[in-house]
Design a protein around this motif. Structure first.
Motif, PDB file in Angstrom:
ATOM      1  N   LEU A 347       0.870  -1.344   0.140  1.00  0.00           N
ATOM      2  CA  LEU A 347       0.075   0.020   0.103  1.00  0.00           C
ATOM      3  C   LEU A 347       0.870   1.169  -0.075  1.00  0.00           C
ATOM      4  O   LEU A 347       0.533   2.064  -0.745  1.00  0.00           O
ATOM      5  CB  LEU A 347      -0.744  -0.059   1.358  1.00  0.00           C
ATOM      6  CG  LEU A 347      -1.996  -1.106   1.321  1.00  0.00           C
ATOM      7  CD1 LEU A 347      -2.831  -1.064   2.509  1.00  0.00           C
ATOM      8  CD2 LEU A 347      -2.945  -0.707   0.157  1.00  0.00           C
ATOM      9  N   ALA A 348       1.855   1.264   0.923  1.00  0.00           N
ATOM     10  CA  ALA A 348       2.886   2.424   0.817  1.00  0.00           C
ATOM     11  C   ALA A 348       3.455   2.487  -0.450  1.00  0.00           C
ATOM     12  O   ALA A 348       3.687   3.732  -0.901  1.00  0.00           O
ATOM     13  CB  ALA A 348       3.860   2.262   1.941  1.00  0.00           C
ATOM     14  N   ALA A 349       3.849   1.584  -1.239  1.00  0.00           N
ATOM     15  CA  ALA A 349       4.470   1.881  -2.468  1.00  0.00           C
ATOM     16  C   ALA A 349       3.795   2.596  -3.632  1.00  0.00           C
ATOM     17  O   ALA A 349       4.208   3.198  -4.426  1.00  0.00           O
ATOM     18  CB  ALA A 349       4.855   0.092  -3.045  1.00  0.00           C
ATOM     19  N   TYR A 350       2.205   2.462  -3.157  1.00  0.00           N
ATOM     20  CA  TYR A 350       1.600   3.057  -4.207  1.00  0.00           C
ATOM     21  C   TYR A 350       0.781   4.476  -3.855  1.00  0.00           C
ATOM     22  O   TYR A 350       0.069   5.245  -4.469  1.00  0.00           O
ATOM     23  CB  TYR A 350       0.139   2.100  -4.505  1.00  0.00           C
ATOM     24  CG  TYR A 350       0.516   1.094  -5.595  1.00  0.00           C
ATOM     25  CD1 TYR A 350       0.441   1.289  -6.958  1.00  0.00           C
ATOM     26  CD2 TYR A 350       0.859  -0.304  -4.880  1.00  0.00           C
ATOM     27  CE1 TYR A 350       0.798   0.170  -7.737  1.00  0.00           C
ATOM     28  CE2 TYR A 350       1.105  -1.368  -5.815  1.00  0.00           C
ATOM     29  CZ  TYR A 350       1.032  -1.075  -7.415  1.00  0.00           C
ATOM     30  OH  TYR A 350       1.506  -1.894  -8.014  1.00  0.00           O
ATOM     31  N   THR A 351       1.162   4.867  -2.424  1.00  0.00           N
ATOM     32  CA  THR A 351       0.492   6.011  -1.827  1.00  0.00           C
ATOM     33  C   THR A 351       1.983   7.093  -1.693  1.00  0.00           C
ATOM     34  O   THR A 351       1.870   8.115  -1.854  1.00  0.00           O
ATOM     35  CB  THR A 351       0.035   5.852  -0.482  1.00  0.00           C
ATOM     36  OG1 THR A 351       0.839   5.013   0.286  1.00  0.00           O
ATOM     37  CG2 THR A 351      -1.278   4.893  -0.805  1.00  0.00           C
ATOM     38  N   LEU A 372       6.565   5.529 -12.054  1.00  0.00           N
ATOM     39  CA  LEU A 372       7.908   5.113 -11.695  1.00  0.00           C
ATOM     40  C   LEU A 372       8.262   4.841 -10.383  1.00  0.00           C
ATOM     41  O   LEU A 372       8.904   3.839 -10.067  1.00  0.00           O
ATOM     42  CB  LEU A 372       8.864   6.127 -12.092  1.00  0.00           C
ATOM     43  CG  LEU A 372      10.518   5.917 -12.139  1.00  0.00           C
ATOM     44  CD1 LEU A 372      10.944   4.633 -12.967  1.00  0.00           C
ATOM     45  CD2 LEU A 372      11.178   7.129 -12.647  1.00  0.00           C
ATOM     46  N   GLY A 373       7.768   5.668  -9.424  1.00  0.00           N
ATOM     47  CA  GLY A 373       8.031   5.704  -7.955  1.00  0.00           C
ATOM     48  C   GLY A 373       7.093   4.434  -7.451  1.00  0.00           C
ATOM     49  O   GLY A 373       7.847   3.494  -6.787  1.00  0.00           O
ATOM     50  N   ALA A 374       6.149   4.125  -7.869  1.00  0.00           N
ATOM     51  CA  ALA A 374       5.347   3.117  -7.321  1.00  0.00           C
ATOM     52  C   ALA A 374       5.913   1.611  -7.833  1.00  0.00           C
ATOM     53  O   ALA A 374       6.005   0.744  -7.050  1.00  0.00           O
ATOM     54  CB  ALA A 374       3.905   3.199  -7.838  1.00  0.00           C
ATOM     55  N   PRO A 395      -1.906  -3.812  -9.544  1.00  0.00           N
ATOM     56  CA  PRO A 395      -2.495  -2.509  -9.345  1.00  0.00           C
ATOM     57  C   PRO A 395      -1.672  -1.365 -10.262  1.00  0.00           C
ATOM     58  O   PRO A 395      -2.664  -0.499 -10.632  1.00  0.00           O
ATOM     59  CB  PRO A 395      -2.183  -2.244  -7.857  1.00  0.00           C
ATOM     60  CG  PRO A 395      -2.163  -3.466  -7.297  1.00  0.00           C
ATOM     61  CD  PRO A 395      -1.685  -4.341  -8.358  1.00  0.00           C
ATOM     62  N   TRP A 396      -0.454  -1.505 -10.363  1.00  0.00           N
ATOM     63  CA  TRP A 396       0.187  -0.503 -11.272  1.00  0.00           C
ATOM     64  C   TRP A 396      -0.330  -0.697 -12.660  1.00  0.00           C
ATOM     65  O   TRP A 396      -0.725   0.349 -13.332  1.00  0.00           O
ATOM     66  CB  TRP A 396       1.724  -1.042 -11.191  1.00  0.00           C
ATOM     67  CG  TRP A 396       2.517   0.050 -11.746  1.00  0.00           C
ATOM     68  CD1 TRP A 396       3.184   1.063 -11.410  1.00  0.00           C
ATOM     69  CD2 TRP A 396       2.837   0.009 -13.152  1.00  0.00           C
ATOM     70  NE1 TRP A 396       4.215   1.567 -12.217  1.00  0.00           N
ATOM     71  CE2 TRP A 396       3.860   1.104 -13.405  1.00  0.00           C
ATOM     72  CE3 TRP A 396       2.583  -0.779 -14.387  1.00  0.00           C
ATOM     73  CZ2 TRP A 396       4.406   1.340 -14.672  1.00  0.00           C
ATOM     74  CZ3 TRP A 396       3.147  -0.413 -15.615  1.00  0.00           C
ATOM     75  CH2 TRP A 396       4.158   0.628 -15.685  1.00  0.00           C
ATOM     76  N   ALA A 397      -0.442  -1.563 -13.113  1.00  0.00           N
ATOM     77  CA  ALA A 397      -1.088  -1.860 -14.649  1.00  0.00           C
ATOM     78  C   ALA A 397      -2.578  -1.396 -14.697  1.00  0.00           C
ATOM     79  O   ALA A 397      -2.850  -0.825 -15.549  1.00  0.00           O
ATOM     80  CB  ALA A 397      -1.182  -3.480 -15.019  1.00  0.00           C
TER      81      ALA A 397
END
Length: 469
Positions: A347-351, A372-374, A395-397
């Motif tokens: 979750l942190a990787a996407y927020t 890129l960051g996510a 989720p990234w896709a």
């Protein structure tokens, strides 16, 4: 001899008087180049001060590019940084008027974002001008609107059936009107919303019954109060129904963005969520530019690329790890805690990338940096918890797909666009659920591996362990 000296003194005194008058005229001409002005206000004290500063600069530069025949005035509170004031004056060509914040007796919450909007009343104190168009920073001009200076003592647009909007209005400066308004604040006259709109609306309660403004062809200024056509304050929400402008009342001149404060057009995430955001950023690209934010963007991009490189080089060899079967209570609690940490890490990787990107960068730069960051932070989680890459990146896709669906430029209208986004979300949700199930099962397996939780004080493999090689 004495007569000559007296004559010279008289002549010198006359020259001094003439020079003083000349300097006074020059100073006055520098103070007011035009008879009318476009004005906006700026104050400090909210978390979004810098964003509104950028928005003000873009609006002023946009007016200059349109070739308006009026002065540009910024009513700035005394706590506005001097470096901002100098930039507004030297680079944007604005005349900055420093004012003391007006006390807002209607504000009970000190953190309320409308606390200082009564500073807008200072527009009536600009008595050097015949007419002033007072503006909020979230206006986007599509064409020149100098005909507004022909309007009367007060003119505004009703974007609400019963309440006019104070994001743009025309006024005739008057010290008497300004003093009357200050007196009304002091005695605590009723204010419906506690901000400038409710106060000014209460001062001009009969505007709805006034005639519609139509600029005289001979260029004369009207007297009295008038309603302005909707084309001078086109609510952005009208655009999203048809994805184009077709306002029949008056010229389609000015777009305004009322409503949700976190969906203003200058925020990079507002597009393609709200398509009009790209038009505001096009104005910024042509005027102010993005130099102020690009250093932070480059630093973040290099940081994320470094994370990706390190995680790819340091990816563990899963074939050398082995299972363990320790059912003690402490190990169970440790595994449960690690599972929670792993989920929160995803979750942190996407927020986290969302909140560290400069808010006013161009949407294409902002979304690219976010993706890129996510991806980079997701790689850390994949390595740390020995997870398969594909489920973590579902989720990234999905976010990338949603952006492409929203940015598709050939929708017939906003309803079709909304239905397409809804259909995409409906179809993508099963894939997201399956990815979550796969992540949970992978976590269960990886947390049982000897390499992930090695036994202390043991040099040999435990009895009953199963080698993978």
């Amino acid at each position: 001899m004495a007569g000559r000296v007296s004559l010279l003194l008289v002549w010198g005194f006359c020259v001094l008087i003439i020079a003083t008058v000349a300097i006074g005229v020059e100073t006055t001409s520098l103070k007011r180049v035009h008879r009318n002005a476009y004005a906006t206000m700026m104050y400090m004290g909210t978390p979004r001060d810098y964003e509104f500063y950028v928005a003000t600069r873009v609006m002023l530069r946009s007016l200059s590019r349109l070739g308006v025949e009026a002065d540009l005035v910024v009513i700035a509170s005394l706590d506005v940084p001097l470096r901002w004031v100098r930039t507004l004056e030297q680079e944007d060509g604005a005349k900055v008027v420093r004012v003391k914040n007006l006390n807002n007796p209607y504000c009970l919450n000190p953190n309320w974002r409308f606390k200082l909007t009564l500073n807008k009343l200072y527009a009536w104190s600009l008595v050097d001008y015949e007419r002033v168009v007072m503006l909020d920073a979230d206006n986007l001009f599509l064409q020149k609107t100098d005909e507004l200076f022909q309007c009367g003592q007060f003119c505004a647009v009703f974007i609400n059936p019963c309440i006019f909007h104070t994001g743009l209005f025309v006024l005739q400066p008057s010290k008497k009107v300004f003093d009357d308004m200050i007196h009304e604040i002091e005695i605590g006259r009723e204010n419906q919303d506690g901000a400038d709109q409710g106060f000014i609306g209460g001062h001009f309660p009969d505007l709805l019954d006034q005639p519609m403004f139509h600029p005289p062809l001979n260029g004369t200024k009207l007297q009295g109060n008038y309603r302005l056509p909707l084309g001078y304050q086109m609510d952005a929400s009208y655009y999203y129904l048809r994805l184009h402008w077709s306002v029949p009342c008056g010229p389609n001149s000015v777009i305004t963005f009322p409503g949700a404060p976190w969906l203003k057009p200058w925020y990079w995430w507002s597009w393609p969520v709200l398509p009009l955001g790209i038009q505001w950023h096009e104005q910024r690209r042509l005027t102010v530019g993005y130099n102020a934010e690009m250093i932070a963007v480059l630093i973040q991009a290099i940081f994320y690329l470094g994370i990706i490189a390190v995680t790819r080089l340091a990816r563990p060899n899963l074939s050398k790890l082995c299972y363990r079967h320790d059912d003690s209570k402490s190990i169970f609690l440790l595994r449960t805690g690690l599972k929670l940490i792993a989920i929160w890490s995803i979750l942190a990787a996407y927020t986290v990338p969302f909140f560290v990107i400069p808010r006013t960068v161009h949407p294409l730069v902002g979304w690219s940096l976010y993706l890129l960051g996510a991806f980079a932070l997701s790689c850390i989680t994949v390595n740390a918890f020995l997870l398969p890459m594909l489920p973590v990146l579902v989720p990234w896709a999905g976010i990338l797909g949603a952006l492409l669906v929203m940015a598709y430029p050939w929708y017939n209208d906003g309803v079709v666009r909304a239905m397409a986004v809804f259909a995409y979300a409906f179809c993508a949700s099963p894939a997201l659920w399956m990815a979550l199930v796969k992540i949970k099962s992978s976590l269960h397996v990886s947390l049982e591996r000897e390499g992930f939780l090695p036994k202390s004080s043991e040099s040999t493999a435990p009895a009953g362990s199963n080698k993978l090689y």
